[in-house]
Design an enzyme around this catalytic site. Structure first.
Site, PDB file in Angstrom:
ATOM      1  N   LYS A  69       1.433   4.568  -2.608  1.00  0.00           N
ATOM      2  CA  LYS A  69       1.229   5.951  -2.175  1.00  0.00           C
ATOM      3  C   LYS A  69       2.503   6.782  -2.353  1.00  0.00           C
ATOM      4  O   LYS A  69       2.430   7.984  -2.659  1.00  0.00           O
ATOM      5  CB  LYS A  69       0.745   5.979  -0.730  1.00  0.00           C
ATOM      6  N   TYR A  71       0.847  -1.206   0.000  1.00  0.00           N
ATOM      7  CA  TYR A  71       0.000   0.000   0.000  1.00  0.00           C
ATOM      8  C   TYR A  71       0.878   1.250   0.000  1.00  0.00           C
ATOM      9  O   TYR A  71       0.688   2.171  -0.808  1.00  0.00           O
ATOM     10  CB  TYR A  71      -0.910  -0.043   1.228  1.00  0.00           C
TER      11      TYR A  71
HETATM   12  P1  NAD Z   1     -13.395   4.473   1.549  1.00  0.00           P
HETATM   13  O1  NAD Z   1     -13.279   3.012   1.357  1.00  0.00           O
HETATM   14  O2  NAD Z   1     -14.312   4.998   2.576  1.00  0.00           O
HETATM   15  O3  NAD Z   1     -13.736   5.187   0.165  1.00  0.00           O
HETATM   16  C1  NAD Z   1     -13.066   4.838  -1.031  1.00  0.00           C
HETATM   17  C2  NAD Z   1     -14.069   4.838  -2.162  1.00  0.00           C
HETATM   18  O4  NAD Z   1     -13.358   4.547  -3.380  1.00  0.00           O
HETATM   19  C3  NAD Z   1     -15.138   3.747  -2.000  1.00  0.00           C
HETATM   20  O5  NAD Z   1     -16.419   4.295  -2.181  1.00  0.00           O
HETATM   21  C4  NAD Z   1     -14.790   2.736  -3.100  1.00  0.00           C
HETATM   22  O6  NAD Z   1     -15.915   2.083  -3.655  1.00  0.00           O
HETATM   23  C5  NAD Z   1     -14.125   3.626  -4.130  1.00  0.00           C
HETATM   24  N1  NAD Z   1     -13.267   2.851  -5.018  1.00  0.00           N
HETATM   25  C6  NAD Z   1     -12.459   1.814  -4.713  1.00  0.00           C
HETATM   26  N2  NAD Z   1     -11.863   1.337  -5.816  1.00  0.00           N
HETATM   27  C7  NAD Z   1     -12.324   2.091  -6.848  1.00  0.00           C
HETATM   28  C8  NAD Z   1     -12.102   2.069  -8.241  1.00  0.00           C
HETATM   29  N3  NAD Z   1     -11.303   1.163  -8.813  1.00  0.00           N
HETATM   30  N4  NAD Z   1     -12.751   2.980  -9.009  1.00  0.00           N
HETATM   31  C9  NAD Z   1     -13.585   3.884  -8.445  1.00  0.00           C
HETATM   32  N5  NAD Z   1     -13.836   3.946  -7.131  1.00  0.00           N
HETATM   33  C10 NAD Z   1     -13.215   3.051  -6.342  1.00  0.00           C
HETATM   34  O7  NAD Z   1     -11.884   4.969   1.813  1.00  0.00           O
HETATM   35  P2  NAD Z   1     -11.273   6.390   2.222  1.00  0.00           P
HETATM   36  O8  NAD Z   1     -10.602   6.193   3.516  1.00  0.00           O
HETATM   37  O9  NAD Z   1     -12.251   7.473   2.065  1.00  0.00           O
HETATM   38  O10 NAD Z   1     -10.119   6.497   1.120  1.00  0.00           O
HETATM   39  C11 NAD Z   1     -10.062   7.494   0.139  1.00  0.00           C
HETATM   40  C12 NAD Z   1      -8.605   7.688  -0.253  1.00  0.00           C
HETATM   41  O11 NAD Z   1      -7.854   8.161   0.866  1.00  0.00           O
HETATM   42  C13 NAD Z   1      -7.909   6.412  -0.721  1.00  0.00           C
HETATM   43  O12 NAD Z   1      -7.061   6.720  -1.818  1.00  0.00           O
HETATM   44  C14 NAD Z   1      -7.100   6.013   0.486  1.00  0.00           C
HETATM   45  O13 NAD Z   1      -5.986   5.227   0.144  1.00  0.00           O
HETATM   46  C15 NAD Z   1      -6.699   7.376   1.020  1.00  0.00           C
HETATM   47  N6  NAD Z   1      -6.302   7.366   2.426  1.00  0.00           N
HETATM   48  C16 NAD Z   1      -7.134   6.865   3.389  1.00  0.00           C
HETATM   49  C17 NAD Z   1      -6.701   6.835   4.712  1.00  0.00           C
HETATM   50  C18 NAD Z   1      -7.555   6.274   5.819  1.00  0.00           C
HETATM   51  O14 NAD Z   1      -7.023   5.959   6.870  1.00  0.00           O
HETATM   52  N7  NAD Z   1      -8.852   6.125   5.630  1.00  0.00           N
HETATM   53  C19 NAD Z   1      -5.427   7.327   5.041  1.00  0.00           C
HETATM   54  C20 NAD Z   1      -4.629   7.842   4.042  1.00  0.00           C
HETATM   55  C21 NAD Z   1      -5.069   7.860   2.734  1.00  0.00           C
END
Ligand code: NAD
Length: 253
Positions: A161, A157
């Site tokens: 990133k 992961y």
């Molecule tokens: P989440 O799972 O709540 O939301 C992610 C959304 O992306 C979901 O609705 C999912 O269906 C959609 N998705 C997944 N694969 C997809 C694809 N191939 N095409 C289109 N949509 C797709 O997660 P989140 O925490 O809101 O994550 C959003 C972003 O933030 C991600 O890139 C994640 O890596 C990043 N992020 C999250 C965290 C955390 O701790 N939650 C920390 C750092 C970065």
């Protein structure tokens, strides 16, 4: 005027949940029109409805960010139906946790396809039309504190990133002369659906439970929700700066 982003068009990928949804709503609350995508029509449409409730125009599309042709088609549809976006947030991403030694090639492909190729496709589809329009713009890519904080279960992961960071830095330098800002956002642990959806590779059930419990405790203490990341994204767009709202909690696990 209806807000700081009145008359602006914003695209947010993966906006059916979590950070993407809150980002769509935060822009809408500041007057922007918002086009959202997700893998499923119902979640994207639900976000679009919440955007409309704020008085903004919204579009919802079912697009798999890892499918380059689908992303290109989507970008053309947005241009034709709404215009060239002022702001694109490449947010769609998936979680994956586990030991490097247990991670298969298929596991790598899955996480790289969505988290890295998804951002590449988004930038390839939208950056040229922003440049051609010649009115500047902003691209925001969701990286993570996992890009630079070591964790023994986030190697794959974190690799995707870290690549998003490099991509953003390079594209930022390339597009600066066109007035197009490119920003990578590096949140720490944020309480969203991603934890439940995260695949654990080579982590046994006990360890998985321990990790999830540790995370929820931290969420409870910090209450670090996706609205905070959304605020950081709006701030970054306004100032065109890289924001790292990372917390020491990112070291958990
Ligand atoms: P989440 O799972 O709540 O939301 C992610 C959304 O992306 C979901 O609705 C999912 O269906 C959609 N998705 C997944 N694969 C997809 C694809 N191939 N095409 C289109 N949509 C797709 O997660 P989140 O925490 O809101 O994550 C959003 C972003 O933030 C991600 O890139 C994640 O890596 C990043 N992020 C999250 C965290 C955390 O701790 N939650 C920390 C750092 C970065």
């Amino acid at each position: 005027e209806r807000g700081r982003f009145a008359h602006r068009l914003v695209v947010v990928t993966g906006a059916g949940s979590g950070i993407g949804r809150e980002t769509a709503l935060a822009f809408a609350a500041e007057g922007a029109d918002v086009v959202v995508t997700d893998l499923t029509a119902d979640t994207a449409e639900e976000t679009a409805k919440l955007v409309r409730d704020k008085g903004s125009t919204a579009g919802a599309y079912t697009v798999d960010s890892s499918d380059g042709e689908a992303v290109t088609r989507f970008a053309e549809q947005v241009r034709d139906e709404f215009g060239v976006p002022d702001i694109v947030v490449n947010n769609a991403g998936i979680g994956m946790s586990g030991s490097f030694l247990d991670t298969t090639v298929e596991d790598w492909e899955k996480v790289v396809d969505v988290n890295l190729w998804g951002v590449i496709h988004g930038c390839r589809a939208f950056a040229p039309m922003m440049k051609e329009r010649a009115e500047g713009g902003q691209i925001v890519n969701l990286a993570s504190a996992a890009a630079y904080l070591p964790s023994k279960i986030l190697t794959a992961y974190g690799t995707t990133k870290a690549a998003v960071l490099a991509l953003s830095n390079g594209l930022r330098a390339e597009l600066a002369a066109d007035g197009i800002g490119v920003t990578a956002i590096c949140p720490g642990i944020v309480n969203t659906n991603i934890t439940g959806a995260t695949r654990f590779v080579g982590v046994d059930a006990d360890e998985q439970q321990r990790l999830q419990k540790a995370s929820s405790k931290l969420y409870a203490r910090r209450n670090f929700g996706p609205e905070k990341v959304a605020r950081d994204i709006l701030r970054a767009v306004e100032r065109n700066i890289a924001v790292q709202p990372s917390t020491p909690e990112a070291k958990v696990a």
